[in-house]
Design a protein around this motif. Structure first.
Motif, PDB file in Angstrom:
ATOM      1  N   ALA A  50     -87.850  39.982  46.304  1.00 45.27           N
ATOM      2  CA  ALA A  50     -88.273  38.754  45.627  1.00 45.27           C
ATOM      3  C   ALA A  50     -88.064  37.533  46.524  1.00 45.27           C
ATOM      4  O   ALA A  50     -88.853  36.578  46.486  1.00 45.27           O
ATOM      5  N   ILE A  51     -87.011  37.557  47.336  1.00 44.97           N
ATOM      6  CA  ILE A  51     -86.789  36.453  48.280  1.00 44.97           C
ATOM      7  C   ILE A  51     -87.929  36.395  49.295  1.00 44.97           C
ATOM      8  O   ILE A  51     -88.450  35.307  49.615  1.00 44.97           O
ATOM      9  N   LEU A  52     -88.345  37.549  49.800  1.00 50.10           N
ATOM     10  CA  LEU A  52     -89.479  37.581  50.736  1.00 50.10           C
ATOM     11  C   LEU A  52     -90.744  37.049  50.072  1.00 50.10           C
ATOM     12  O   LEU A  52     -91.504  36.278  50.672  1.00 50.10           O
ATOM     13  N   SER A  53     -90.974  37.451  48.839  1.00 54.02           N
ATOM     14  CA  SER A  53     -92.159  36.980  48.126  1.00 54.02           C
ATOM     15  C   SER A  53     -92.122  35.470  47.924  1.00 54.02           C
ATOM     16  O   SER A  53     -93.147  34.785  48.035  1.00 54.02           O
ATOM     17  N   GLY A  54     -90.941  34.924  47.649  1.00 61.68           N
ATOM     18  CA  GLY A  54     -90.817  33.474  47.487  1.00 61.68           C
ATOM     19  C   GLY A  54     -91.130  32.723  48.772  1.00 61.68           C
ATOM     20  O   GLY A  54     -91.813  31.684  48.748  1.00 61.68           O
ATOM     21  N   HIS A  55     -90.658  33.233  49.904  1.00 64.60           N
ATOM     22  CA  HIS A  55     -90.963  32.584  51.187  1.00 64.60           C
ATOM     23  C   HIS A  55     -92.459  32.645  51.500  1.00 64.60           C
ATOM     24  O   HIS A  55     -93.043  31.664  51.991  1.00 64.60           O
ATOM     25  N   LEU A  56     -93.088  33.779  51.217  1.00 70.30           N
ATOM     26  CA  LEU A  56     -94.530  33.894  51.462  1.00 70.30           C
ATOM     27  C   LEU A  56     -95.320  32.950  50.553  1.00 70.30           C
ATOM     28  O   LEU A  56     -96.315  32.347  50.981  1.00 70.30           O
ATOM     29  N   THR A  57     -94.877  32.815  49.308  1.00 65.90           N
ATOM     30  CA  THR A  57     -95.559  31.893  48.390  1.00 65.90           C
ATOM     31  C   THR A  57     -95.427  30.449  48.865  1.00 65.90           C
ATOM     32  O   THR A  57     -96.395  29.672  48.832  1.00 65.90           O
ATOM     33  N   GLY A  58     -94.226  30.082  49.318  1.00 63.01           N
ATOM     34  CA  GLY A  58     -94.043  28.729  49.848  1.00 63.01           C
ATOM     35  C   GLY A  58     -94.882  28.468  51.081  1.00 63.01           C
ATOM     36  O   GLY A  58     -95.455  27.375  51.250  1.00 63.01           O
ATOM     37  N   LEU A  59     -94.993  29.462  51.955  1.00 59.25           N
ATOM     38  CA  LEU A  59     -95.827  29.308  53.148  1.00 59.25           C
ATOM     39  C   LEU A  59     -97.298  29.147  52.781  1.00 59.25           C
ATOM     40  O   LEU A  59     -98.021  28.332  53.374  1.00 59.25           O
ATOM     41  N   SER A  60     -97.750  29.893  51.783  1.00 61.29           N
ATOM     42  CA  SER A  60     -99.148  29.767  51.343  1.00 61.29           C
ATOM     43  C   SER A  60     -99.411  28.390  50.740  1.00 61.29           C
ATOM     44  O   SER A  60    -100.482  27.801  50.952  1.00 61.29           O
TER      45      SER A  60
END
Length: 248
Positions: A50-60
């Protein structure tokens, strides 16, 4: 011009921060998988994911922001090529790219597919261009037939499922919860049961007279009774008003 450069610099800085956070999270997850593979549980793995998904969402979100300049119009070109080691480049790439050589630049700054993929794409385009109209129409018709068949199967399955759902929703119940509770209460406590009925007496027989019983079967000759032996235990019955020897 300066405003656009500042926006570009701020956007690149935010992207670098997000990428560094994402890289740190990936390294932490890989470290846990390599060192704690015997004790790690599924919830912990999902938390890290979930932490990885949060970073990817912020980058997008940063890349899709309206204030961010379009990075597609920005061109990256190597200013100098050499075989000597560049310490600054090695530091920025964390040792992955020690020098900006002629062999690495085409792979790192490539804007076209790889030669093998590009050759394969050209072969497919040539095959599509040389295909006759009738053959293309036949292939399109076959593909349409397959898609229609799959669509019919899916639609039929959906209709059957919806029909079963409607039938199960409209089906009358075959049991009553109230009757079940009443039956359990009657069996457990006897509540609601009627009192016992008197025995039925045949007509013509006066009350109190039961049906005539047959003769009692004989059990054979009676055995002689043995005289009762006198008891060896003597009892001493005392009056109730006698004073008890242990009475205080």
């Amino acid at each position: 011009m300066q405003r656009e450069e500042k926006q570009l610099e701020a956007t690149l800085h935010a992207i670098l921060n997000r990428v560094n956070d994402l890289k740190t999270a990936i390294q932490a997850l890989i470290t846990k998988l390599e060192t704690e593979y015997e004790t790690i549980n599924w919830p912990t793995f999902l938390d890290n994911y979930a932490i990885l998904s949060g970073h990817l969402t912020g980058l997008s979100k940063i890349l899709q922001a309206e204030l961010a300049p379009s990075l597609r119009s920005v061109v990256v070109l190597p200013l100098q090529l050499g075989c000597e080691r560049d310490e600054e480049l090695a530091r920025l790439s964390e040792g992955r790219v020690p020098a900006c050589t002629h062999d690495l630049v085409p792979d790192l700054l490539r804007t076209k597919p790889e030669p093998q993929a590009e050759q394969r794409l050209q072969q497919l385009n040539h095959k599509a261009n040389t295909l006759s109209y009738d053959t293309a129409q036949k292939q399109v018709a076959q593909f349409t037939k397959v898609v229609s068949h799959v669509w019919e199967i899916i639609s039929k399955g959906r209709e059957d499922w919806e029909g079963e759902s409607m039938r199960s929703a409209g089906m009358q119940p075959t049991h009553s919860i109230a009757d079940t509770h009443a039956l359990v209460t009657a069996v457990g406590t006897g509540k609601g049961l009627r009192p016992g009925m008197p025995p039925m007496v045949p007509q013509g027989v006066p009350p109190g007279m039961g049906p005539a019983r047959g003769p009692t079967p004989q059990m054979g000759p009676a055995q002689p009774t043995m005289p009762k032996a006198p008891s060896a235990i003597k009892t001493n019955i005392k009056a109730a008003n006698q004073i008890h020897p242990y009475q205080r």
